[in-house]
Design a protein around this motif. Sequence first.
Motif, PDB file in Angstrom:
ATOM      1  N   PRO A   1      -6.176  -0.439  -2.587  1.00 33.10           N
ATOM      2  CA  PRO A   1      -5.179   0.779  -2.534  1.00 33.10           C
ATOM      3  C   PRO A   1      -5.820   1.707  -1.175  1.00 33.10           C
ATOM      4  O   PRO A   1      -6.901   1.866  -1.157  1.00 33.10           O
ATOM      5  CB  PRO A   1      -4.905   1.403  -3.655  1.00 33.10           C
ATOM      6  CG  PRO A   1      -6.299   1.252  -4.486  1.00 33.10           C
ATOM      7  CD  PRO A   1      -6.613  -0.277  -3.841  1.00 33.10           C
ATOM      8  N   ILE A   2      -4.724   2.394  -0.542  1.00 35.08           N
ATOM      9  CA  ILE A   2      -5.216   3.413   0.432  1.00 35.08           C
ATOM     10  C   ILE A   2      -5.781   4.628  -0.414  1.00 35.08           C
ATOM     11  O   ILE A   2      -5.113   4.897  -1.453  1.00 35.08           O
ATOM     12  CB  ILE A   2      -3.919   3.971   1.156  1.00 35.08           C
ATOM     13  CG1 ILE A   2      -3.168   2.749   1.980  1.00 35.08           C
ATOM     14  CG2 ILE A   2      -4.316   5.092   1.985  1.00 35.08           C
ATOM     15  CD1 ILE A   2      -2.162   3.154   2.773  1.00 35.08           C
TER      16      ILE A   2
ATOM     17  N   GLN B   1       0.793  -1.140  -0.074  1.00 32.35           N
ATOM     18  CA  GLN B   1       0.052  -0.076   0.035  1.00 32.35           C
ATOM     19  C   GLN B   1       0.762   1.363   0.118  1.00 32.35           C
ATOM     20  O   GLN B   1       0.648   2.337  -0.504  1.00 32.35           O
ATOM     21  CB  GLN B   1      -0.849   0.001   1.070  1.00 32.35           C
ATOM     22  CG  GLN B   1      -2.091  -0.873   1.008  1.00 32.35           C
ATOM     23  CD  GLN B   1      -2.254  -2.168   0.887  1.00 32.35           C
ATOM     24  OE1 GLN B   1      -1.111  -2.897   1.243  1.00 32.35           O
ATOM     25  NE2 GLN B   1      -3.166  -2.908   0.474  1.00 32.35           N
TER      26      GLN B   1
ATOM     27  N   LEU C   1      -3.916  -2.599   8.587  1.00 32.59           N
ATOM     28  CA  LEU C   1      -2.668  -2.012   7.872  1.00 32.59           C
ATOM     29  C   LEU C   1      -1.682  -2.149   9.103  1.00 32.59           C
ATOM     30  O   LEU C   1      -2.021  -1.781  10.208  1.00 32.59           O
ATOM     31  CB  LEU C   1      -2.800  -0.777   7.430  1.00 32.59           C
ATOM     32  CG  LEU C   1      -3.684  -0.617   6.017  1.00 32.59           C
ATOM     33  CD1 LEU C   1      -3.757   1.063   5.772  1.00 32.59           C
ATOM     34  CD2 LEU C   1      -3.048  -1.458   4.901  1.00 32.59           C
TER      35      LEU C   1
ATOM     36  N   LYS D   1       1.454  -2.102   4.769  1.00 33.42           N
ATOM     37  CA  LYS D   1       0.908  -3.388   4.271  1.00 33.42           C
ATOM     38  C   LYS D   1      -0.064  -3.910   5.114  1.00 33.42           C
ATOM     39  O   LYS D   1      -0.260  -3.558   6.170  1.00 33.42           O
ATOM     40  CB  LYS D   1       1.980  -4.495   3.756  1.00 33.42           C
ATOM     41  CG  LYS D   1       2.697  -4.941   4.942  1.00 33.42           C
ATOM     42  CD  LYS D   1       3.757  -6.108   4.837  1.00 33.42           C
ATOM     43  CE  LYS D   1       4.348  -6.406   5.959  1.00 33.42           C
ATOM     44  NZ  LYS D   1       5.311  -7.411   5.601  1.00 33.42           N
ATOM     45  N   THR D   2      -0.999  -4.983   4.422  1.00 35.87           N
ATOM     46  CA  THR D   2      -2.136  -5.369   5.007  1.00 35.87           C
ATOM     47  C   THR D   2      -1.492  -6.675   5.938  1.00 35.87           C
ATOM     48  O   THR D   2      -0.489  -7.255   5.466  1.00 35.87           O
ATOM     49  CB  THR D   2      -3.407  -5.898   4.409  1.00 35.87           C
ATOM     50  OG1 THR D   2      -2.858  -6.767   3.288  1.00 35.87           O
ATOM     51  CG2 THR D   2      -3.800  -4.767   3.536  1.00 35.87           C
TER      52      THR D   2
ATOM     53  N   PRO E   1      -8.323  -0.601   2.612  1.00 31.79           N
ATOM     54  CA  PRO E   1      -7.686  -1.961   3.117  1.00 31.79           C
ATOM     55  C   PRO E   1      -7.851  -1.822   4.364  1.00 31.79           C
ATOM     56  O   PRO E   1      -7.844  -0.939   5.179  1.00 31.79           O
ATOM     57  CB  PRO E   1      -6.098  -1.453   2.591  1.00 31.79           C
ATOM     58  CG  PRO E   1      -6.097  -0.094   2.513  1.00 31.79           C
ATOM     59  CD  PRO E   1      -7.524   0.351   2.002  1.00 31.79           C
TER      60      PRO E   1
ATOM     61  N   ALA F   1      -0.486   1.805  -5.923  1.00 29.82           N
ATOM     62  CA  ALA F   1       0.276   0.632  -5.591  1.00 29.82           C
ATOM     63  C   ALA F   1       1.902   0.644  -5.550  1.00 29.82           C
ATOM     64  O   ALA F   1       2.237   1.486  -6.668  1.00 29.82           O
ATOM     65  CB  ALA F   1      -0.179  -0.549  -6.350  1.00 29.82           C
TER      66      ALA F   1
END
Length: 361
Positions: free
Chosen positions: A261-262, A229, A356, A243-244, A353, A267
């Motif tokens: 994406p945030i 992200q 995170l 990231k997740t 997402p 990306a």
Amino acid sequence: MTKIGNSSFFTFIRHHWLTVAFLLGFVTDYLLLNQIDNKFDNFVLFFYFILATVSIIFFYIGVAEKAPVSIVRLFNWLTPISMQYSFGGLLSGMLIFYGRSGDLIVSAPFLLLIIGVILANELIKKRSDRLFYNLIVYFIGTFSYLVLEVPVLIGEMGDLIFVTSGLVSLLVMYLLLRVLALIIPNYLALEKKLIVFTIGCLYVLFNGLYFFNYIPPIPLSLTELSIFQHVERTSVGGYRITKTTDAWKQKVPFISFNFRPIKDQGAFCFARVYAPTSLTTDIVHRWQYKNTIGIWEDYFTYSYNITGDNKLGYRGFTTINNLKAGLWRCSVETTRGQVLGRKTFTVNNFSQPQNLVTVVE
């Protein structure tokens, strides 16, 4: 029961001892080989190459009985084993390093060729066919080894280096055949056209696979490729990655994954490429999306220079914003289009997402 089991085991070994020796080379490589520019790894591969060369020469001396009886018996017993062991070690070393170097799907034709040679080892039983087969396996192993090793020694890679390495392998094969012509002139006279034709076809095939980008970009290897992200460089030279918590799903091979994406961001394609210490080259990130008719279209490409200074691999990233929903992929390639690896993902813009986390590497 124990005696029967042991008897069956040793009977199997006796009937398949060439294949067992071949597989022992694989086991040795799995335990010993690590990095292509490691001195020990280079010694192991060079040992296989020399052992294969010496074993072939001594094997034919034994076949032609051009030595004292006791020596001939020793050669007839020992050289088939040492030859198969060296073939197994050399070819498995190629599978290990070539397999690490490129995308498995893209590089499949070349890797399947090596696997096919391995399988043929068990199927060929006729002595005259095995003599021919040994020479072909030797050429495949020598070609693959030199194409791998020469760029490491020179510190450069590219078309000229590949072609030169291939020509050196032809020279090695020519010198070996000259030596064998002194030992088994009648056999070579009968099989010369077939041997030359087959080696010539293999040489053309290898070059064709290379120029159509089916041979992995040896000696590079992709040790990490992920879609995050957010990625940014820290002031101390590290990377802050957002990231997740389910980013591990990206590690599952051959399937795409959902990417969210945030908001107002895109990306980030993060790659870690290992290169030998002496080598400097350029790496390309190629972003593509699949259009409405199912064709991959280039969206953005960016190249940057890497060196082998970092033993863990040279890190770099690219990013694109305003991702539209659909199927995307980021490929890491050489400047001539050889694919080290690619990550395919489906963009989902309908939700943000979750879960995170931010880490620093």
